[in-house]
Write an enzyme that holds these catalytic residues in place. Sequence first.
Site, PDB file in Angstrom:
ATOM      1  N   GLU A   1      -9.668  -1.317 -28.419  1.00 16.44           N
ATOM      2  CA  GLU A   1     -10.326  -0.021 -28.438  1.00 16.44           C
ATOM      3  C   GLU A   1     -10.267   0.696 -29.790  1.00 16.44           C
ATOM      4  O   GLU A   1     -11.202   1.427 -30.146  1.00 16.44           O
ATOM      5  CB  GLU A   1      -9.699   0.882 -27.376  1.00 16.44           C
ATOM      6  CG  GLU A   1      -9.895   0.407 -25.951  1.00 16.44           C
ATOM      7  CD  GLU A   1     -11.337   0.524 -25.487  1.00 16.44           C
ATOM      8  OE1 GLU A   1     -11.999   1.522 -25.824  1.00 16.44           O
ATOM      9  OE2 GLU A   1     -11.807  -0.411 -24.812  1.00 16.44           O
TER      10      GLU A   1
ATOM     11  N   SER B   1       6.282  14.570  38.451  1.00 15.96           N
ATOM     12  CA  SER B   1       7.663  14.898  38.814  1.00 15.96           C
ATOM     13  C   SER B   1       8.583  15.052  37.609  1.00 15.96           C
ATOM     14  O   SER B   1       9.701  15.554  37.763  1.00 15.96           O
ATOM     15  CB  SER B   1       8.223  13.824  39.747  1.00 15.96           C
ATOM     16  OG  SER B   1       7.547  13.859  40.993  1.00 15.96           O
TER      17      SER B   1
END
Length: 798
Positions: free
Chosen positions: A87, A462
């Site tokens: 780069e 229950s």
Amino acid sequence: MMRLLKFLAWSGLAVFCGLLLSLSGAFLYLAPGLPSVDTLRDVQLQIPLRVYSSDGKLIAEFGEMRRSPIQFADIPQDFIHALLSAEDDNFANHYGVDPSSLMRAATQLLKSGQIQTGGSTITMQVAKNFFLSSERSFSRKINEILLALQIERELSKDEILELYVNKIYLGNRAYGIEAAAQIYFGKSINDLSLAELAMIAGLPKAPSRFNPLSNPQRSKERRDWILGRMLHLGHIDKTRHDEAIAEEVNARYHVATPELAAPYIAEMARAEMVGRFGSDAYTAGYRVTTTVPSDLQDFANKALRQGLMDYDRRHGYRGPETRLPGMTRDAWLGELVKMRSMGGLEPAVVSQVEQSGVMVLTRSGTEEAISWDAIKWARPFLNTNSLGPAPRKPADVLAVGDVIRVQRGEQGELLMAQLPAAQSALVSLDPRDGAILALVGGFSFEQSNYNRAVQAKRQPGSSFKPFIYSAALDNGYTAASLVNDAPIVFQEAGMREAWRPKNDNNTFLGPIRMREALYKSRNLVSIRLLQELGMENALAYITRFGFNRQDLPPNFSLALGTANLTPLEIASGWCAFANTGYRIQPYLVQRIESRDGTLLFEANPPRVPGTPQRVSADSAEEIPVEAPAKATRIIDERTAFIMTSMLQDVIRRGTGRRAMALGRSDLAGKTGTTNESKDSWFSGYNGDYVTTVWAGFDQPESLGRNEYGGTVALPIWMSYMGAALKDKPEYLPPEPKGIVTLRIDPLSGRLATPDTPGAYFEVFKSEDSPPPMSEFEQGYGIPGSPLPFDEGAPIDLF
């Protein structure tokens, strides 16, 4: 000649001055609108939200950008050389702008008429990535140059490079080199080879064009060119160059795999974080530590999935998910790739059917055998109550082209399975502070992200009765009080027909002690207790456990568990029985840290007195200064103790007897089954964990004949609690003051005489101790009490 030289010199000077004046003018014009470079020193890169278990295992990551910033000192030197070679090989020498690169870009523009390269240095790319758009224009390029010059004045080269490698986009949602290393190679940037480093260094120029996943050949060409540049610039020698060139491209997509499968937990944590921080939750790099230990969550996952598959197998094989006959192997693979794994069950296609079993093609492209022993369970499903004939050979069950589900057995063998049609949820809490220790909201999050543990309001049946019994104990009743288990009819104005509640086996036992009524789950006793308490008093009492009053029906069906409650609400309410009577608030998020590790939040919830604060493994020295709030007492400590004693009998002698197989004496719990077995429940606890399990269909329908809370939910509870409590000492809260243990006559509930047959010991609050029997009562029964029930006994009418 001299005149020509003077002309050229003056012309060059004029051009230089003109350029200088132009740049100065551009700077004076654009500078006021340029952002401040100082902000780069405090830049906040977008980092995803990460959720962890209490022991530091990754559960999930949320956020569009996958990024893991690293410090400059942690960047491998080989990568720096590879990046600069590709780069900006003059990075160390220029001051933000490289004139030769700009001239080269200008020449290419003049020759081709199109922008080929921007001539940008790494500093200029930092300027663009942090401050500017990607628009291709001269004004943006000038701004980029001016910002680059300012950046070079304010920051060091190392700081600039660190910003660059953490910001750049490198394809596949990877931002920064560490994220790219993880996604493409499944390793940290420091663990990559020279060839792999060069491949990542080639991505900034064009992440899609040089992507090693979509364009491996171009990616290799770019990698090899960078390696050549590194050799040319003297960063590597010929030997390393040749070895790297010879290395094969081994990149493949690596998803950040969670270390702990807890997607329902992850979603709850995500929602809480968004509620706290809004959309910043996804980008600010928060680290969330939950209260969930990884081992308990694993136990819960396995228990719930196996329990549902066991239930599913009892009701037969519903056939293949789809059929793909007459297709090639490659076509089968193409279809399998489209299907997802769900709850550990993988899709597969039957490729051969033989006498000894079948061969199946899996998504990995391999063919494996399934033996007949792993298939013969698959009797045809007719309905929830009926099965077809048992198969005699594999061909009775499967055909070539059938798409089925498979799973691995304990020995690595492949087993035939199917996705359960029923669903389940499990919640486990610490009763002392409400910490969520495990939570599963369904068989598979991939199949359905509907979290039944916290979103599904179902009737608890229950398993709700203990709240009625607790209210009775706090209103003068005892575990030995006799209540008439006899028919009852409700007829009120506006009712089309009378309501005649009954027990599940349609029998009646007459006068029965409360303890026995609970472990035998007698519906009529619960209704009579609710009648005696009064509806308003009962509702006011029950809401203390944290239930919303609007979810509790204001009629006597409440005694049968017709409230609409989630498993998390039920488990939270049950905590009061396990923690000696305190109300707790369930919570999930234990700790929140910022991107730099700063502690932002540490949970400090109200807790039972004497309970130590729960702290994360890495935060032992950061306990909040403020003292934790004390949890609110909602029931008498002695009531909680007696309820625990009664609920232990549910396991020893009642509908929860299967749990005796765990071999522990410190377990208490209660089953729950609604009408037509549409919902099955089991809630239970010891002093360490309170766990609730629900199972049923999302669209309520019967689980089938002979399927109850004790057959569907209880086995899941047992599997989880058995693993969670393994090697842990037995623990229940100690007996509180004000409790007495007396020998009781089983028929009257009064104090027994020395010669009373069948006498047993019962626990009481000291002020509720029953009186001894009189001589008359010993011989003839208790005046005014109902006689043992028979078919001719009168029916109460209301």
